[in-house]
Scaffold this motif. Structure first.
Motif, PDB file in Angstrom:
ATOM      1  N   MET A   1       1.080  -0.979  -0.550  1.00 31.83           N
ATOM      2  CA  MET A   1       0.053   0.108  -0.211  1.00 31.83           C
ATOM      3  C   MET A   1       0.644   1.145  -0.015  1.00 31.83           C
ATOM      4  SD  MET A   1      -3.595   0.184   2.149  1.00 31.83           S
ATOM      5  CE  MET A   1      -2.813   1.176   3.125  1.00 31.83           C
ATOM      6  N   SER A   2      -0.245   1.801  -0.777  1.00 29.69           N
ATOM      7  CA  SER A   2       1.441   3.781  -0.770  1.00 29.69           C
ATOM      8  C   SER A   2       0.655   4.361   0.294  1.00 29.69           C
ATOM      9  CB  SER A   2       1.156   3.691  -1.957  1.00 29.69           C
ATOM     10  OG  SER A   2       0.138   3.501  -3.000  1.00 29.69           O
ATOM     11  N   PRO A   3       1.571   5.096   0.891  1.00 26.94           N
ATOM     12  CA  PRO A   3       1.125   6.364   1.958  1.00 26.94           C
ATOM     13  C   PRO A   3       0.278   6.998   1.082  1.00 26.94           C
ATOM     14  CG  PRO A   3       3.231   6.503   0.835  1.00 26.94           C
ATOM     15  CD  PRO A   3       3.045   5.717   0.223  1.00 26.94           C
ATOM     16  N   PRO A   4      -0.827   7.961   1.984  1.00 23.87           N
ATOM     17  CA  PRO A   4      -2.353   8.864   1.402  1.00 23.87           C
ATOM     18  C   PRO A   4      -1.706   9.717   1.179  1.00 23.87           C
ATOM     19  CG  PRO A   4      -1.485   8.975   3.797  1.00 23.87           C
ATOM     20  CD  PRO A   4      -0.980   7.310   3.620  1.00 23.87           C
ATOM     21  N   LEU A   5      -1.585   9.727  -0.152  1.00 18.89           N
ATOM     22  CA  LEU A   5      -1.204  11.498  -1.594  1.00 18.89           C
ATOM     23  C   LEU A   5      -2.331  12.538  -0.456  1.00 18.89           C
ATOM     24  CD1 LEU A   5       0.991  12.560  -3.263  1.00 18.89           C
ATOM     25  CD2 LEU A   5      -1.269  12.181  -4.963  1.00 18.89           C
ATOM     26  N   GLU A   6      -1.195  13.306   0.190  1.00 23.10           N
ATOM     27  CA  GLU A   6      -1.894  14.537   0.288  1.00 23.10           C
ATOM     28  C   GLU A   6      -1.475  15.869  -0.047  1.00 23.10           C
ATOM     29  OE1 GLU A   6      -1.553  16.316   4.584  1.00 23.10           O
ATOM     30  OE2 GLU A   6      -1.593  14.034   5.766  1.00 23.10           O
ATOM     31  N   SER A   7      -2.093  16.146  -0.203  1.00 19.56           N
ATOM     32  CA  SER A   7      -1.952  17.781  -2.184  1.00 19.56           C
ATOM     33  C   SER A   7      -0.798  18.733  -0.915  1.00 19.56           C
ATOM     34  CB  SER A   7      -2.885  17.873  -2.135  1.00 19.56           C
ATOM     35  OG  SER A   7      -2.414  19.549  -3.537  1.00 19.56           O
TER      36      SER A   7
END
Ligand SMILES: Cc1ncc(COP(=O)(O)O)c(C=O)c1O
Length: 384
Positions: A1-7
């Motif tokens: 799983m990739s880390p959450p992408l926070e803009s």
């Protein structure tokens, strides 16, 4: 799983310039939205590029910029603004004005610093501040002339104010600074000790005999300013993306630390070409005010035949127009409707501000276009 992408830039979408140019293309509309000429730069520029390409000037340029170009920029600034800059230590060639603006902000803005911008303003300022961890403080330009209200700027200054970003001649309004503006800015910057980032990409496009009020004219401002210009605007070559930043040696040293990891160096044959052309043909930038004034006057005469209201621009190749006599629609909707139904694309003013005066009904047209394009656009606008 990739880390959450926070803009890092959650509020930023596709720029209005891309949106309106695409809509214009989709609708077959006349595109007076994005700020680029529909005519080519001088033929000599193309000859020179070809010569430099064929002469094998195709490897990295020096990180601060090609030496002949920095020397020509120093010569030009001395001639126009009376200040001799050191090409070695005070001028850096960048990938357009945009890269220079971004690097200047990264150079001085620290987390939680405040940066004052004067709205409406060019859309790259705020994201650059956000990425540096700073906070944008907005001061509205005074209506209806879009002059700087220096009292409001003074009121917005706090202990945290690190940078003031200014732009003259001004996109989108076409307003230009007077000598009094320069003096007021100088006094305020000295009193509070902030830096100034001066976006002067339209420095050579001023009308009715006005002088460009570069920060370089003022001793105290020159000592604390990043002055940004763009060859794209001056030589009708926006797609080449070559510009520069002039700043005192201490600021330039830090600026180059950022520039060398954002861009490192700018396209070699293009830099050599601009250097040659500046040397061979300084008349080009001296004649640019007359070149564009003729277009401004022509477009103003044509717009006079429509029901749009406007004050002729003092500088830049933009003309703003007030449509409040024609519609009550918000400007984004109105600009879209104009593109779809009348077939003329413009830019809504609200795209240049986070906070808009209620009821303002302004759109911006670019008049860096051939006469036939301006005539055709005006014929359509006259139907409104
Ligand atoms: C006010 C202003 N600043 C900066 C730029 C960017 O210049 P460049 O295309 O050289 O990156 C523009 C381009 O439209 C502009 O209007």
């Amino acid at each position: 799983m990739s880390p959450p992408l926070e803009s890092k830039l959650p509020a930023v979408g596709t720029t209005i310039f891309t949106v309106m140019s695409k809509l214009a293309a989709d609708c077959g509309a006349i595109n007076l939205s994005q700020g680029f000429p529909d005519f080519d730069g001088p033929a000599r520029l193309r000859e020179l590029v070809t010569e430099h390409l064929n002469a094998g000037r195709n490897q990295y340029a020096p990180m601060p910029g090609a030496v002949p170009l920095r020397e020509e920029v120093a010569r030009k600034n001395e001639r126009l603004y009376g200040r001799r800059l050191d090409p070695d230590g005070e001028i850096t060639v960048t990938a357009g004005g945009t890269e220079a603006l971004f690097c200047a902000v990264q150079t001085v803005v620290r987390p939680d610093d405040e940066v004052i911008v004067l709205e409406p303003c060019y859309d790259s300022y705020e994201p650059s501040v956000t990425l540096a961890g700073g906070r944008t403080v907005r001061v509205p330009l005074a209506r209806p002339d879009f002059q700087v209200d220096w009292q409001q700027v003074a009121d917005a200054v706090t202990r945290r104010t690190r940078l003031l970003i200014v732009n003259t001649p001004h996109n989108p309004s076409g307003a230009a600074w007077s000598a009094q503006d320069l003096a007021q800015c100088s006094a305020l910057a000295q009193r509070h000790g902030f830096y100034v980032l001066s976006d002067e990409v339209y420095e050579h496009i001023l009308f009715d005999g006005r002088q460009h009020m570069s920060m370089l004219r003022d001793e105290a401002l020159a000592a604390r300013s990043f002055v940004v210009s763009s060859f794209g605007k001056t030589y009708h070559t926006t797609g080449w993306k070559v510009g520069y930043c002039a700043a005192p040696a201490a600021l330039t040293r830090e600026f180059r630390k950022v520039h060398q990891f954002v861009q490192f160096s700018v396209v070699t044959p293009l830099q050599q070409t601009k250097a040659d052309f500046l040397r061979e043909c300084p008349e080009h930038y001296l004649e640019l005010p007359a070149f564009y004034q003729q277009r401004r006057d022509r477009f103003a005469a044509l717009l006079g035949g429509t029901r749009l209201r406007f004050r002729p621009s003092a500088g830049t190749y933009f003309q703003s127009a007030d449509y409040s006599g024609l519609s009550d629609m918000p400007d984004v909707q109105y600009a879209e409707q104009l593109t779809r139904t009348i077939g003329v694309a413009s830019i809504p003013f609200s795209a240049f501000s986070a906070v808009n005066p209620p009821g303002e009904r302004l759109i911006r047209f670019c008049f860096a276009k051939d006469d036939a394009t301006l005539v055709a656009a005006a014929e359509r606008l006259a139907r409104l």
